[in-house]
Design a protein around this motif. Structure first.
Motif, PDB file in Angstrom:
ATOM      1  N   TRP A 192      14.224  23.810  20.890  1.00 32.51           N
ATOM      2  CA  TRP A 192      15.234  22.913  20.333  1.00 32.51           C
ATOM      3  C   TRP A 192      16.402  22.738  21.299  1.00 32.51           C
ATOM      4  O   TRP A 192      16.948  21.633  21.423  1.00 32.51           O
ATOM      5  CB  TRP A 192      15.713  23.429  18.988  1.00 32.51           C
ATOM      6  N   TYR A 196      17.427  19.215  22.922  1.00 35.94           N
ATOM      7  CA  TYR A 196      18.828  18.808  22.800  1.00 35.94           C
ATOM      8  C   TYR A 196      19.408  18.471  24.173  1.00 35.94           C
ATOM      9  O   TYR A 196      20.101  17.464  24.346  1.00 35.94           O
ATOM     10  CB  TYR A 196      19.625  19.933  22.148  1.00 35.94           C
ATOM     11  N   LEU A 257      21.811   9.385  19.216  1.00 36.62           N
ATOM     12  CA  LEU A 257      22.662  10.179  18.324  1.00 36.62           C
ATOM     13  C   LEU A 257      21.871  10.666  17.117  1.00 36.62           C
ATOM     14  O   LEU A 257      22.014  11.824  16.694  1.00 36.62           O
ATOM     15  CB  LEU A 257      23.855   9.341  17.870  1.00 36.62           C
ATOM     16  N   ILE A 258      21.031   9.805  16.570  1.00 37.96           N
ATOM     17  CA  ILE A 258      20.191  10.204  15.442  1.00 37.96           C
ATOM     18  C   ILE A 258      19.221  11.296  15.863  1.00 37.96           C
ATOM     19  O   ILE A 258      19.037  12.300  15.159  1.00 37.96           O
ATOM     20  CB  ILE A 258      19.428   8.978  14.896  1.00 37.96           C
ATOM     21  N   ARG A 260      19.597  13.375  18.332  1.00 36.95           N
ATOM     22  CA  ARG A 260      20.378  14.594  18.569  1.00 36.95           C
ATOM     23  C   ARG A 260      20.706  15.303  17.266  1.00 36.95           C
ATOM     24  O   ARG A 260      20.624  16.530  17.173  1.00 36.95           O
ATOM     25  CB  ARG A 260      21.677  14.246  19.301  1.00 36.95           C
ATOM     26  N   SER A 261      21.076  14.542  16.246  1.00 37.15           N
ATOM     27  CA  SER A 261      21.404  15.141  14.947  1.00 37.15           C
ATOM     28  C   SER A 261      20.185  15.824  14.337  1.00 37.15           C
ATOM     29  O   SER A 261      20.298  16.911  13.764  1.00 37.15           O
ATOM     30  CB  SER A 261      21.943  14.063  13.994  1.00 37.15           C
ATOM     31  N   ILE A 262      19.023  15.172  14.462  1.00 33.35           N
ATOM     32  CA  ILE A 262      17.793  15.764  13.931  1.00 33.35           C
ATOM     33  C   ILE A 262      17.470  17.054  14.661  1.00 33.35           C
ATOM     34  O   ILE A 262      17.138  18.074  14.051  1.00 33.35           O
ATOM     35  CB  ILE A 262      16.629  14.764  14.051  1.00 33.35           C
ATOM     36  N   GLU A 264      19.546  18.970  16.325  1.00 34.46           N
ATOM     37  CA  GLU A 264      20.564  19.963  15.987  1.00 34.46           C
ATOM     38  C   GLU A 264      20.283  20.598  14.632  1.00 34.46           C
ATOM     39  O   GLU A 264      20.406  21.817  14.448  1.00 34.46           O
ATOM     40  CB  GLU A 264      21.940  19.290  15.975  1.00 34.46           C
ATOM     41  N   TYR A 265      19.854  19.785  13.666  1.00 35.88           N
ATOM     42  CA  TYR A 265      19.517  20.274  12.330  1.00 35.88           C
ATOM     43  C   TYR A 265      18.316  21.198  12.380  1.00 35.88           C
ATOM     44  O   TYR A 265      18.308  22.282  11.794  1.00 35.88           O
ATOM     45  CB  TYR A 265      19.262  19.091  11.403  1.00 35.88           C
ATOM     46  N   LYS A 268      18.988  24.584  13.889  1.00 38.99           N
ATOM     47  CA  LYS A 268      19.732  25.519  13.027  1.00 38.99           C
ATOM     48  C   LYS A 268      18.880  26.028  11.857  1.00 38.99           C
ATOM     49  O   LYS A 268      19.405  26.641  10.933  1.00 38.99           O
ATOM     50  CB  LYS A 268      21.001  24.853  12.500  1.00 38.99           C
TER      51      LYS A 268
END
Length: 271
Positions: A192, A196, A257-258, A260-262, A264-265, A268
């Motif tokens: 991940w 990223y 950005l989408i 990256r958010s996925i 990042e989620y 975590k």
């Protein structure tokens, strides 16, 4: 009373954050989109399908792919070396990796001009080999790779440091080979962070302007990336086409950005 004050502070901070984001981010993006479609959908499609726009888009994608591939390979090697081995000059090496982030992109472009330009000692050899760097596509790629140099490695290094070496050493004692250890143990831990870093690298590469501008020579249809093409259109007072082409970069940025958010989620522990 203390809880009430806390709620007031929280609300105030939220309002300030929303206003700041709206003024600094959402408003400019809205202006780009509104201006892009100001003359209608036909004018917009004509601008984004223009020959020079498509050439600039292809060069941007090409430079981005080279930057992502090269920096991913380097990032993996550098992160592995920094976290798994002890050697003299390790701190110096990690500092050097960060140089492209701290140096101005304009200076980076000038460095390559001085290194590969006509006044360089390398120029006669490059000329004999018929290799052009300055005002040519190789220079665009070199500049893009340079400015995105640390993005992948800097995402992986903290993860590898946190992971430690116990699992890998245990696998080595059991007879596992290096690639097997990397594929089965190391890669699952860093996947991940790696993705990223790749997304950040791609985003930075697509939007690079300064270093590429110095090296490109602004040859329309040959060495212009999308940001440079937008600058030319804007300087020619072709505002609607300039903002129409800008919307391509905005769209690509939103997609990244989408992603990256996925990532990042997922990184975590999200499902």
């Amino acid at each position: 009373m203390r809880a009430k004050n806390k709620n007031i502070v929280k609300t105030l901070l939220i309002v300030i954050s929303i206003l700041f984001i709206g003024f600094m981010l959402l408003l400019p993006l809205a202006v780009v989109l509104v201006t892009a479609f100001k003359s209608g959908i036909t004018a917009y499609l004509k601008a984004v399908s223009d020959h020079y726009t498509l050439k600039a888009l292809l060069l941007t994608v090409e430079a981005t792919i080279f930057a992502v591939v090269l920096n991913t390979v380097f990032g993996l090697f550098a992160a592995w070396m920094v976290t798994k081995f002890q050697f003299r000059g390790k701190r110096i090496l990690t500092t050097l990796i960060d140089i492209p982030v701290t140096i101005s992109p304009i200076i980076a472009g000038l460095i390559f001009v001085l290194t590969f330009g006509r006044q360089s000692v390398l120029y006669p050899y490059l000329k004999d080999l018929n290799i052009e760097v300055v005002f040519a596509i190789p220079g665009i790629i070199l500049a893009t790779v340079f400015v995105t140099f640390p993005f992948v490695s800097r995402e992986i290094i903290p993860v590898l440091e946190q992971q430690g070496t116990d699992e890998e050493e245990a696998a080595a004692l059991m007879g596992a080979r290096g690639f097997t250890i990397f594929r089965s143990i190391t890669l699952p831990h860093i996947k991940w962070a790696l993705i990223y870093g790749v997304v950040l690298c791609a985003a930075r590469a697509m939007g690079e302007f300064g270093a590429v501008s110095v090296l490109s020579g602004h040859l329309r249809g040959k060495t212009n990336t999308l940001p440079l093409h937008i600058e030319i259109l804007f300087n020619e007072f072709q505002y609607v086409p300039a903002f129409a082409v800008s919307s391509i970069l905005v769209l690509l940025a939103v997609v990244l950005l989408i992603i990256r958010s996925i990532v990042e989620y997922k990184g975590k522990g999200g499902v």
